[in-house]
Design an enzyme around this catalytic site. Structure first.
Site, PDB file in Angstrom:
ATOM      1  CB  ALA A 175      -0.936  -0.010   1.211  1.00  0.00           C
ATOM      2  CG  ASP A 176       3.418   2.556   3.271  1.00  0.00           C
ATOM      3  OD1 ASP A 176       2.895   3.670   3.412  1.00  0.00           O
ATOM      4  OD2 ASP A 176       3.557   1.759   4.215  1.00  0.00           O
ATOM      5  CG  LEU A 177       6.448  -0.484  -1.515  1.00  0.00           C
ATOM      6  CD1 LEU A 177       6.759  -1.958  -1.744  1.00  0.00           C
ATOM      7  CD2 LEU A 177       7.725   0.330  -1.565  1.00  0.00           C
ATOM      8  N   GLY A 180       3.478   5.629  -3.284  1.00  0.00           N
ATOM      9  CA  GLY A 180       4.666   6.378  -3.679  1.00  0.00           C
ATOM     10  C   GLY A 180       4.878   6.378  -5.179  1.00  0.00           C
TER      11      GLY A 180
END
Length: 402
Positions: A175-177, A180
């Protein structure tokens, strides 16, 4: 692969990086890899939270592997933006920056006079990218966003895991990747727009939005049927057989993507009679009879070792692969040939290994100019460019502003 220094596609662009942890730093590291100068603002005495996400540490250093993996090609400047003097320095930096990337909670930077509404008129060419858990609008906008939380709320956990097991998150913070990477795409689109019009713009990235966007075929399966797709373990929802099978000595992934491939598979394993069985004859029928296909092929796949299957299946042009550990991955001859490990000189004096940028550009490839900085490594350099003397920087340090 040693660090390379070819001209970058984004050479000449300057990025003010007000991000921490993973989603924002992923975006700014990508921009840095492509040639932009990235100035990372960190809290004096503490820095990015991920400096403390350890062990493990990079060998022979006091730097966390987590931080080093997502902060190369950045200059670390310590600055307390909660204080007016720190805010004034940020404005001086913005006067020469093209892009600001931040992942504060919604409205947090406005308290310091650094929100989009406070900056857009003063810096009309500024590209301002905000990455938050739930975006700038909507009922959840004020909530903080965390990777596991977004994986849960975004649906992927309901799709991941064994059929009769509990929901599972993906083993890396996807989810973070993805947030970004989508943020970086937005920035690049905004740069192109500014090149054409001279105008900057706001980019609003919500982790939940990006998570829903990459539900892909499973999201479309729901929209097409109105039915929640079930967890299938390692099986594919729309293709059979496309899953993990036990081999004689371990496991193998078998990926039979279409009917001609299934025909070649059946001939390879001596089970041509399956081609005359309507339950196996087409992919649609195999999906309908998923368990029968699995039960029929499992004993077949147990007859050879993984290595033997890979050799035989590859020769027949049938998709397959071993299930590698990370040790296997980084020792794989193809991965080695693609030079996915980069060695970079760190400020500690040690050489650190990082994972290469996967974007291969023929004219302006990613470059590896500097390893992740130690806290405040470039404060004197960057503030000196603004005209601050060594004495002034020392005073800022003593007062806790830098």
């Amino acid at each position: 692969m040693q660090g390379s220094f070819a001209p970058g596609a984004l050479n000449g662009l300057k990025v003010l990086d007000l991000t921490r942890v993973l989603a924002g730093p992923t975006c700014t590291q990508m921009l840095g890899d492509l040639g932009a100068e990235v100035i990372k603002i960190e809290r004096p005495g503490a820095g990015d939270d991920t400096r403390g996400f350890a062990p493990p540490y990079v060998p022979k250093t006091t730097e966390s592997a987590y931080f080093v993996g997502v902060n190369r090609n950045k200059k670390s400047v310590t600055l307390d933006i909660a204080k007016p003097e720190g805010q004034a320095i940020v404005h001086r930096l913005l006067a020469e920056c093209d892009i600001l990337v931040e992942n504060f909670k919604v409205g947090a930077l406005a308290k310091y006079g650094l929100g989009w509404d406070e900056l857009k008129d003063k810096y009309p060419r500024l590209i301002y990218c905000s990455i938050t858990g739930f975006g700038q609008t909507g009922p959840y906008a004020p909530r903080p966003g965390y990777d596991a939380l977004i994986q849960a709320m975004g649906g992927v956990m309901s799709l991941t895991g064994e059929i009769d097991g509990e929901p599972q998150k993906v083993g890396v913070p996807v989810a973070d990747l993805f947030a970004g990477l989508y943020g970086c795409i937005g920035v690049l689109a905004a740069v192109n727009h500014r090149n054409a019009t001279g105008q900057g713009q706001r980019i609003d990235i919500g982790m939940l939005d990006t998570h829903v966007a990459w539900l892909a075929n499973q999201g479309m399966n729901y929209l097409a049927t109105g039915e929640n797709p079930p967890r299938l373990g390692n099986q594919h929802p729309n293709i059979v057989p496309y899953q993990v099978f036990p081999s004689q000595d371990g496991y193998i992934v078998l990926s039979v993507g279409n009917d001609p491939t299934f025909e070649r598979f059946c001939r390879l394993v001596g089970r041509e009679e399956l081609l005359r069985d309507e339950r196996f004859a087409t992919n649609a029928k195999r999906v309908e009879n998923r368990q029968l296909v699995t039960d029929t092929l499992t004993p077949v796949m147990r007859t050879r070792s993984t290595k033997e299957w890979v050799a035989a299946l590859e020769a027949a042009k049938i998709g397959c692969g071993p299930i590698n550990t990370l040790k296997d991955v980084f020792e794989d001859p193809h991965v080695r040939a693609r030079e996915v490990i980069v060695e970079m000189e760190h400020a500690s004096g040690e050489t650190v290994q990082v994972i290469a940028n996967p974007v291969r550009l023929s004219a302006t490839p990613p470059s590896y100019r500097s390893a992740a900085p130690v806290l405040g490594q470039h404060t004197e350099e960057v503030l000196g460019r603004l005209g601050l003397s060594a004495e002034e920087v020392a005073r800022l340090r003593e007062s806790g502003i830098a």
